[in-house]
Design an enzyme around this catalytic site. Structure first.
Site, mmCIF file in Angstrom:
data_model
loop_
_atom_site.group_PDB
_atom_site.id
_atom_site.type_symbol
_atom_site.label_atom_id
_atom_site.label_comp_id
_atom_site.label_asym_id
_atom_site.label_seq_id
_atom_site.Cartn_x
_atom_site.Cartn_y
_atom_site.Cartn_z
ATOM 1 N N SER A 53 -73.634 -130.754 -12.300
ATOM 2 C CA SER A 53 -74.001 -130.871 -10.879
ATOM 3 C C SER A 53 -75.394 -131.486 -10.671
ATOM 4 O O SER A 53 -75.544 -132.343 -9.787
ATOM 5 C CB SER A 53 -73.909 -129.510 -10.192
ATOM 6 O OG SER A 53 -72.566 -129.088 -10.157
ATOM 7 N N LYS A 64 -69.929 -116.133 -6.341
ATOM 8 C CA LYS A 64 -69.143 -116.789 -5.290
ATOM 9 C C LYS A 64 -68.674 -115.836 -4.189
ATOM 10 O O LYS A 64 -68.500 -116.240 -3.051
ATOM 11 C CB LYS A 64 -67.926 -117.492 -5.901
ATOM 12 C CG LYS A 64 -68.257 -118.783 -6.623
ATOM 13 C CD LYS A 64 -66.995 -119.475 -7.096
ATOM 14 C CE LYS A 64 -67.314 -120.817 -7.722
ATOM 15 N NZ LYS A 64 -66.122 -121.602 -8.045
ATOM 16 N N ASP A 68 -64.365 -126.321 -3.558
ATOM 17 C CA ASP A 68 -63.382 -126.407 -4.665
ATOM 18 C C ASP A 68 -62.012 -126.754 -4.090
ATOM 19 O O ASP A 68 -61.246 -127.511 -4.694
ATOM 20 C CB ASP A 68 -63.284 -125.071 -5.418
ATOM 21 C CG ASP A 68 -64.445 -124.873 -6.383
ATOM 22 O OD1 ASP A 68 -65.056 -125.873 -6.795
ATOM 23 O OD2 ASP A 68 -64.745 -123.703 -6.706
ATOM 24 N N TYR A 79 -61.770 -130.208 -17.310
ATOM 25 C CA TYR A 79 -62.216 -131.604 -17.430
ATOM 26 C C TYR A 79 -62.978 -131.895 -18.723
ATOM 27 O O TYR A 79 -63.458 -133.015 -18.933
ATOM 28 C CB TYR A 79 -63.041 -132.042 -16.215
ATOM 29 C CG TYR A 79 -64.271 -131.218 -15.945
ATOM 30 C CD1 TYR A 79 -65.443 -131.398 -16.658
ATOM 31 C CD2 TYR A 79 -64.249 -130.260 -14.944
ATOM 32 C CE1 TYR A 79 -66.556 -130.635 -16.385
ATOM 33 C CE2 TYR A 79 -65.362 -129.493 -14.666
ATOM 34 C CZ TYR A 79 -66.519 -129.691 -15.397
ATOM 35 O OH TYR A 79 -67.621 -128.923 -15.132
HETATM 36 P P1 NAP Z 1 -60.823 -116.958 -14.393
HETATM 37 O O1 NAP Z 1 -61.070 -116.394 -13.038
HETATM 38 O O2 NAP Z 1 -61.397 -116.296 -15.591
HETATM 39 O O3 NAP Z 1 -59.212 -117.079 -14.580
HETATM 40 C C1 NAP Z 1 -58.660 -117.561 -15.767
HETATM 41 C C2 NAP Z 1 -57.141 -117.524 -15.664
HETATM 42 O O4 NAP Z 1 -56.623 -118.124 -16.839
HETATM 43 C C3 NAP Z 1 -56.574 -116.116 -15.581
HETATM 44 O O5 NAP Z 1 -55.481 -116.143 -14.702
HETATM 45 C C4 NAP Z 1 -56.139 -115.842 -17.010
HETATM 46 O O6 NAP Z 1 -55.007 -115.000 -17.123
HETATM 47 C C5 NAP Z 1 -55.739 -117.218 -17.481
HETATM 48 N N1 NAP Z 1 -55.871 -117.324 -18.933
HETATM 49 C C6 NAP Z 1 -56.999 -117.197 -19.667
HETATM 50 N N2 NAP Z 1 -56.731 -117.355 -20.978
HETATM 51 C C7 NAP Z 1 -55.391 -117.554 -21.069
HETATM 52 C C8 NAP Z 1 -54.501 -117.780 -22.146
HETATM 53 N N3 NAP Z 1 -54.933 -117.793 -23.431
HETATM 54 N N4 NAP Z 1 -53.176 -117.950 -21.881
HETATM 55 C C9 NAP Z 1 -52.717 -117.921 -20.620
HETATM 56 N N5 NAP Z 1 -53.523 -117.702 -19.538
HETATM 57 C C10 NAP Z 1 -54.838 -117.531 -19.763
HETATM 58 O O7 NAP Z 1 -61.342 -118.471 -14.484
HETATM 59 P P2 NAP Z 1 -61.449 -119.533 -13.278
HETATM 60 O O8 NAP Z 1 -62.759 -119.394 -12.614
HETATM 61 O O9 NAP Z 1 -60.218 -119.443 -12.468
HETATM 62 O O10 NAP Z 1 -61.522 -120.914 -14.097
HETATM 63 C C11 NAP Z 1 -60.417 -121.374 -14.835
HETATM 64 C C12 NAP Z 1 -60.651 -122.777 -15.369
HETATM 65 O O11 NAP Z 1 -60.871 -123.689 -14.313
HETATM 66 C C13 NAP Z 1 -61.878 -122.919 -16.274
HETATM 67 O O12 NAP Z 1 -61.474 -123.685 -17.384
HETATM 68 C C14 NAP Z 1 -62.863 -123.673 -15.425
HETATM 69 O O13 NAP Z 1 -63.742 -124.463 -16.210
HETATM 70 C C15 NAP Z 1 -61.955 -124.536 -14.599
HETATM 71 N N6 NAP Z 1 -62.543 -124.980 -13.309
HETATM 72 C C16 NAP Z 1 -62.615 -126.323 -13.069
HETATM 73 C C17 NAP Z 1 -63.139 -126.764 -11.852
HETATM 74 C C18 NAP Z 1 -63.232 -128.241 -11.569
HETATM 75 O O14 NAP Z 1 -63.990 -128.636 -10.676
HETATM 76 N N7 NAP Z 1 -62.478 -129.085 -12.240
HETATM 77 C C19 NAP Z 1 -63.583 -125.847 -10.892
HETATM 78 C C20 NAP Z 1 -63.457 -124.470 -11.171
HETATM 79 C C21 NAP Z 1 -62.939 -124.053 -12.395
HETATM 80 P P3 NAP Z 1 -55.129 -113.400 -17.211
HETATM 81 O O15 NAP Z 1 -55.181 -112.917 -15.797
HETATM 82 O O16 NAP Z 1 -53.901 -112.994 -17.930
HETATM 83 O O17 NAP Z 1 -56.391 -113.098 -17.985
#
Ligand code: NAP
Length: 269
Positions: free
Chosen positions: A17, A66, A102, A213
């Protein structure tokens, strides 16, 4: 003194950012500076006083602030309320406001598709999945499905959004027009070689959207593309959430193509 902007989070880790926003300020000759502010949860109240007194003119907000930041704001958009999270603070008419860009970032590349799918499946049920579900519903995709490894979290999400929960084990039995991966599977690190979808189970003509990404091309996207699917990288979501923040802060447009090139360079592509 340059106007102050920045990002709060803990741990803040590496974030692109500052690179993006400082490039935008520079390109448009805006006298402003965007800085990282690593902030532990218990330091949030004092920091919010600082935002008002200095003032800090705009903030990106990331984990774990957040949701917590919402009680310090004068106004919160309907979109951010629906998601239950604010990732952007900005000032309007003397009020400190909260938005969730987002959702805006997630929908932006989908709006460029020639047509939207009838069914969208969100993989995951964390913070990013809530933004994805809100985004797909904002686009009026008729059926939004959610599958998560831990079923109870998907059920929680379905209490807040009109989505249908699919068991994680049965996710590939539905044939969605759009699959949106919001799990960290495929992200650089221990799960980089994993994909949330089997290579031979992509529905014909579907759109595969990975919000991861880093790397730019995950296994999920690579395999989707090789079966003829349209693919969207998480870089697009990151780019467009940032462009939307910049717009809220300055009322100006960052050059989209230049910003994408900058981020691709930052990711070493
Ligand atoms: P989070 O709140 O920790 O949620 C992660 C999710 O992934 C949960 O539903 C979890 O399931 C699942 N998960 C984790 N490990 C897993 C595995 N081995 N197999 C299957 N499911 C699994 O994280 P978040 O904030 O949503 O972020 C998730 C991803 O999005 C990250 O990689 C982050 O970098 C990316 N992201 C990208 C952007 C962008 O601008 N491109 C913006 C925001 C986030 P459980 O409930 O079973 O634990």
């Amino acid at each position: 003194m340059p106007d102050k902007y920045g990002i709060i989070g803990h741990p803040l880790g590496h974030t692109m950012s500052p690179t993006l926003h400082n490039w935008g300020f520079n390109a448009l000759s805006i006298d402003a500076e965007y800085a990282p502010y690593p902030l532990e949860p218990n330091a949030l109240p004092a920091f919010m006083d600082r935002v008002r007194s200095e003032p800090i003119l705009g903030l990106s907000v990331t984990i774990p602030h957040k949701r917590a930041v919402m009680e310090y704001l004068d106004r919160i958009s309907d979109r951010a309320r629906r998601v239950g999270a604010v990732n952007t603070l900005y000032w309007e008419g003397g009020e400190l406001c909260g938005e969730n860009t987002d959702v805006i970032g997630l929908t932006a590349p989908l709006r460029k598709l020639p047509s939207l799918p009838e069914t969208g499946l969100v993989l995951g049920a964390g913070g990013a999945a809530r933004a994805a579900a809100a985004g797909l519903l904002e686009l009026s995709i008729p059926e939004v499905l959610v599958a998560n490894r831990t079923r109870s979290k998907a059920d929680d999400l379905a209490r807040d959004f009109p989505v249908r929960v699919v068991n994680w084990e049965e996710r590939m039995d539905v044939a969605p027009g759009l699959i949106c991966n919001t799990t960290p599977l495929g992200m650089a690190g221990p799960t980089q070689e994993l994909s949330p979808w089997d290579a031979d189970r992509f529905p014909e003509g579907c759109v595969a959207y990975d919000i991861v990404y880093n790397p730019l091309e995950t296994r999920f996207l690579r395999e989707a593309e090789s079966t003829g699917c349209t693919v969207i990288s998480g870089l697009e979501m990151f780019l467009h959430q940032g462009l939307a923040q910049f717009r809220l802060w300055t009322g100006r447009e960052m050059d989209e193509h230049g910003a994408r090139r900058l981020l691709l360079d930052a990711l070493g592509s």
